[in-house]
Design a protein around this motif. Structure first.
Motif, PDB file in Angstrom:
ATOM      1  N   UNK A 177       0.825  -1.155  -0.168  1.00 54.54           N
ATOM      2  CA  UNK A 177       0.081   0.085  -0.006  1.00 54.54           C
ATOM      3  C   UNK A 177       0.981   1.322  -0.067  1.00 54.54           C
ATOM      4  N   UNK A 178       0.416   2.213  -0.839  1.00 55.90           N
ATOM      5  CA  UNK A 178       1.413   3.437  -0.990  1.00 55.90           C
ATOM      6  C   UNK A 178       0.190   4.671  -0.687  1.00 55.90           C
ATOM      7  N   UNK A 179       0.465   5.444   0.405  1.00 54.03           N
ATOM      8  CA  UNK A 179      -0.382   6.363   0.794  1.00 54.03           C
ATOM      9  C   UNK A 179       0.296   7.768   0.665  1.00 54.03           C
ATOM     10  N   UNK A 180      -0.766   8.681  -0.121  1.00 50.64           N
ATOM     11  CA  UNK A 180      -0.129   9.902  -0.637  1.00 50.64           C
ATOM     12  C   UNK A 180      -1.184  10.929   0.361  1.00 50.64           C
ATOM     13  N   UNK A 181      -0.668  11.705   1.189  1.00 53.86           N
ATOM     14  CA  UNK A 181      -1.448  12.569   2.141  1.00 53.86           C
ATOM     15  C   UNK A 181      -1.080  14.099   1.868  1.00 53.86           C
ATOM     16  N   UNK A 182      -2.152  14.703   1.428  1.00 51.66           N
ATOM     17  CA  UNK A 182      -2.240  16.153   0.968  1.00 51.66           C
ATOM     18  C   UNK A 182      -1.306  16.223  -0.200  1.00 51.66           C
ATOM     19  N   UNK A 183      -0.437  17.128  -0.405  1.00 52.12           N
ATOM     20  CA  UNK A 183       0.325  17.499  -1.627  1.00 52.12           C
ATOM     21  C   UNK A 183       1.603  16.847  -1.590  1.00 52.12           C
ATOM     22  N   UNK A 184       2.030  15.904  -0.773  1.00 51.17           N
ATOM     23  CA  UNK A 184       3.417  15.517  -0.477  1.00 51.17           C
ATOM     24  C   UNK A 184       3.494  14.377  -1.805  1.00 51.17           C
ATOM     25  N   UNK A 185       4.561  14.638  -2.560  1.00 51.58           N
ATOM     26  CA  UNK A 185       4.655  13.544  -3.593  1.00 51.58           C
ATOM     27  C   UNK A 185       5.520  12.257  -3.109  1.00 51.58           C
ATOM     28  N   UNK A 186       6.025  12.219  -2.016  1.00 53.27           N
ATOM     29  CA  UNK A 186       6.578  10.897  -1.490  1.00 53.27           C
ATOM     30  C   UNK A 186       5.567  10.450  -0.489  1.00 53.27           C
ATOM     31  N   UNK A 187       5.219   9.328  -1.092  1.00 55.47           N
ATOM     32  CA  UNK A 187       4.298   8.279  -0.357  1.00 55.47           C
ATOM     33  C   UNK A 187       4.767   7.672   0.683  1.00 55.47           C
ATOM     34  N   UNK A 188       3.869   7.196   1.760  1.00 56.33           N
ATOM     35  CA  UNK A 188       4.376   6.342   2.641  1.00 56.33           C
ATOM     36  C   UNK A 188       3.899   4.933   2.239  1.00 56.33           C
ATOM     37  N   UNK A 189       4.821   4.018   2.667  1.00 58.34           N
ATOM     38  CA  UNK A 189       4.622   2.685   2.133  1.00 58.34           C
ATOM     39  C   UNK A 189       4.279   1.521   3.365  1.00 58.34           C
TER      40      UNK A 189
END
Length: 770
Positions: free
Chosen positions: A528-540
């Motif tokens: 799972x890749x999570x994008x929060x707001x405008x952040x281009x670096x996802x949390x995995x």
């Protein structure tokens, strides 16, 4: 270097002439240069012949390497080598065994001496390809004009990028002459007997230049009365042609203009044998024996004004030479120690190479010769004399244990779908393959033993029917030892969809749980890749949930992507972050649990209906209420209450008029087949109508249900889905008449007369404030 099918490096083939491969390979430490290698006659073993050949990327991301095979004379190459940031042009006459810089001319184009002396100054040439397919590149050679090379470059200690004077040689690079101060497009006619040059410029032209004496003198010719922007040059087919075409345009909006130039009328006759001289090929040191033979070529005399024609041949005589040390190159695993001058051209074994080790194809009972460190240059035709290979030792092939066992899948990734046909490939770098047994375990209970597996290239084919991770191992074993290779196969079906479940309202710096529900539910190995707001670096994450916080008020977009190697799906939700709001837990009677399929669509529908009902009976605007039904059983929900826009900056705590909804309930209803009215048994709300009680959620297609909606004046409609539910649930839903989107009153019940639906909403009196 040894090349096999598992090599994954940036390789460009330069030449495949005469049973030998020239290739350029970019090593891990190189960014704008390549190393040049040449192969043995089998094309398996490669030795480096020149390091740090310059390279450049084209606009289309293609790579161009600065090396050129000179046409007309075999074994001659030009290359630009980049060392310490400086680019120098080198030439070889023996297929890369020896490289030397180009000798500068003694005079310029006006006959004046040039101040350029070796070893500090040489001639350097650009070796670029032309972007325009209708013009030549920066260096011009032709098979029917051996020894004739014309190129753009400069004199000095290194190649200057934007300095492009024109130089020519008629003896294959031994001596050079300057002919122009600017770059020109070049075209060879009549086997090089006529050289046509047109200036490479962006301004319109009327004239071209041509030479019939290999560039020593040039004649100007007006090929048109109106200046044109030259787009390209073309010659008619055949090396003997004397007809060419200049094409261009008068203005940027005009069509192409074609101008035909015919040089045939300028020559009075055909050449005879008396019109030719001969010249012998030599290298820069004057050595005549090149590639094991002396070669002489025919050339037209400077004073002969005649046409070479179709019958012209350039080759005159060849004479084999006795072999010398210069006819041998370093063998695979050897290189010259050029820093040791006392050793001359001696080849030494590299630190990683054992000359007495048996080759990969050496089988027990056979013999092999260990290398002396030298091999004859491929296509070298010398005879007798020195034989640097004669001292090779004869060895008996020992029984070698398997080494370098590799296991892969042909044409596929390691992630496959159930039922896919898979072909496993086994490769072994070293060891006696004829006496080796291979034990294959496919991870799902299938096992087999193979003999000569890597020799016969027998495919291992298999098909996995069930999802999961399978450990595939191959063990190679003989009397001398064993080796093993392992890969992991992921068998998984493509993902269908993902639903992101997150609270619609969140407080500043409050912990928020993000949950992704993947369909099908049995999907495995999902990342799972999570994008929060405008952040281009996802949390995995490997799990389907993530805890996060929102530091500021406002609307935040949250996106999740689920990937399992075979597919990727995505869902996005918006979270509204407020400084304060009210959360009221809601609970439902157990009757609703029988109708709860625990899927996102059902929960969304129930939440929308409850919000609509509460907004109607409390008088609070619907935009200030959000109901979120939670996952799992028993069915519960949270009611989010926002203050009105005008009061969101005030610190009040009572946001919802609790006295209106304290005993709110949904109506208990029984159905009698002979009646068409409702009977209220436990109504506690005088202002909640029967038609408000039943959520209109059954008009959405729900997985796992065959739903029948008997509408006013409408035909029965069927909805299907693959998920199975209990038989009781099917009986409850089938045969019912439901409320439409306008909440009109309908009859609820089932054909058997049992209670059809009973839901009680209990409003707890301990709401949370944020």
């Amino acid at each position: 270097m040894k090349v096999n099918e598992y090599e994954k490096t940036d390789v460009h083939i330069v030449s495949t002439d005469e049973s030998q491969v020239f290739l350029a390979l970019q090593e891990w430490y190189q960014t704008d240069s390549y190393n040049l290698y040449q192969s043995d006659p089998q094309g398996v073993y490669y030795s480096v012949v020149l390091e740090n050949v310059r390279s450049a990327k084209q606009p289309e991301e293609s790579v161009v390497i600065d090396i050129l095979e000179v046409r007309g004379i075999k074994g001659v190459f030009l290359a630009n080598q980049k060392v310490d940031g400086k680019v120098r042009t080198l030439i070889t006459y023996n297929k890369g065994r020896d490289w030397e810089p180009l000798a500068p001319p003694t005079t310029d184009m006006n006959g004046k001496p040039v101040n350029c002396k070796s070893p500090d100054c040489h001639l350097h040439l650009h070796l670029r390809w032309a972007d325009n397919p209708y013009v030549s590149g920066t260096v011009h050679t032709k098979d029917s004009a051996p020894g004739l090379i014309m190129g753009a470059g400069n004199l000095g200690s290194q190649l200057v990028e934007y300095k492009e004077e024109m130089y020519i040689t008629s003896d294959c690079g031994k001596t050079w002459r300057q002919v122009f101060e600017e770059e020109h497009h070049i075209l060879y006619l009549d086997h090089g007997g006529v050289i046509v040059a047109i200036k490479d410029t962006s301004i319109p032209l009327k004239i071209l230049k041509f030479s019939i004496d290999e560039g020593r003198t040039w004649t100007i010719h007006n090929f048109t009365s109106t200046s044109v922007f030259v787009d390209g040059l073309l010659s008619e087919p055949g090396d003997e042609t004397l007809v060419m075409t200049v094409f261009g345009h008068i203005s940027y909006r005009s069509d192409w203009e074609l101008v035909k130039v015919d040089f045939r009328q300028s020559f009075p006759r055909q050449c005879t044998e008396g019109d030719y001289d001969s010249w012998k090929l030599t290298d820069l040191q004057g050595e005549k024996c090149i590639m094991g033979q002396e070669r002489s070529f025919r050339k037209r005399k400077d004073t002969a004004f005649c046409i070479k024609g179709r019958s012209y041949t350039s080759a005159l005589t060849t004479k084999p030479c006795q072999c010398s040390e210069k006819d041998f190159n370093c063998d695979y695993g050897f290189e010259r120690a050029q820093s040791l001058k006392t050793e001359g051209d001696r080849c030494f074994a590299d630190f990683w190479h054992d000359p007495d080790s048996p080759p990969d194809d050496c089988h027990q009972g056979h013999n092999f010769q260990s290398s002396t460190g030298y091999r004859k240059v491929v296509s070298n035709l010398c005879e007798g004399g020195v034989n640097k290979q004669q001292s090779a030792k004869l060895h008996t092939c020992p029984l070698l244990p398997p080494r370098g066992l590799q296991l892969g899948i042909k044409g596929q990734m390691l992630a496959v779908a159930p039922g896919d046909d898979i072909t496993f490939i086994v490769h072994q770098e070293q060891g006696d393959t004829s006496s080796t047994k291979y034990q294959v375990d496919l991870g799902d209970g299938m096992r087999a033993i193979y003999q000569n597996l890597t020799v016969t290239d027998e495919p291992i084919q298999h098909r996995y029917e069930q999802q999961g991770v399978y450990r595939v191992t191959v063990k190679a074993e003989n009397v001398a030892g064993h080796d093993q290779a392992t890969i992991y196969i992921q068998v998984t079906a493509p993902l269908q969809e993902v639903h992101l479940e997150v609270v619609p309202i969140a407080g500043i710096n409050q912990e928020v749980n993000l949950t992704a529900v993947v369909l099908p539910f049995e999907a495995n190995l999902t990342v799972f890749y999570w994008w929060i707001g405008d952040n281009l670096q996802p949390k995995m994450s490997l799990g389907n949930s993530l805890i996060t916080r929102f530091p500021e008020e406002g609307e935040v977009s949250v996106t999740v992507q689920a990937s399992n190697g075979r597919s990727m799906v995505q869902d996005t939700k918006n979270v509204h972050v407020y400084d304060r709001f009210q959360v009221i837990p809601l609970a439902f009677s157990s009757n609703l649990d029988r109708l709860n399929p625990n899927i996102p669509e059902w929960r969304e529908d129930v939440g929308q209906v409850v919000t609509k009902i509460l907004a109607k009976i409390t008088g609070i605007p619907q935009v200030s209420l959000v109901t979120m039904v939670k996952r799992g059983l028993p069915t519960t929900a949270d009611l989010y209450v926002l203050p009105p826009e005008s009061q969101r900056d005030k610190r009040t705590h009572t946001l919802l008029p609790m006295h209106k909804v304290h005993n709110l309930s949904l109506i208990n209803m029984n159905y009698n087949s002979s009646q068409t009215s409702y009977q209220n048994y436990k109504s506690h709300s005088p202002w909640l109508r029967t038609e408000d009680a039943y959520p209109p959620l059954f008009f959405r297609k729900l997985p796992g249900r065959n739903v029948y909606a008997q509408m006013h004046n409408e035909k029965e409609q069927e909805m299907t889905s693959p998920v199975n539910h209990s038989e009781d649930t099917q009986h409850i839903i089938q045969g019912e008449e439901f409320i439409d989107d306008d909440l009109d009153s309908q009859t609820l019940g089932n054909a058997e007369g049992s209670p059809a639906f009973c839901s009680l909403i209990r409003i707890r009196t301990n709401p949370h404030y944020y």
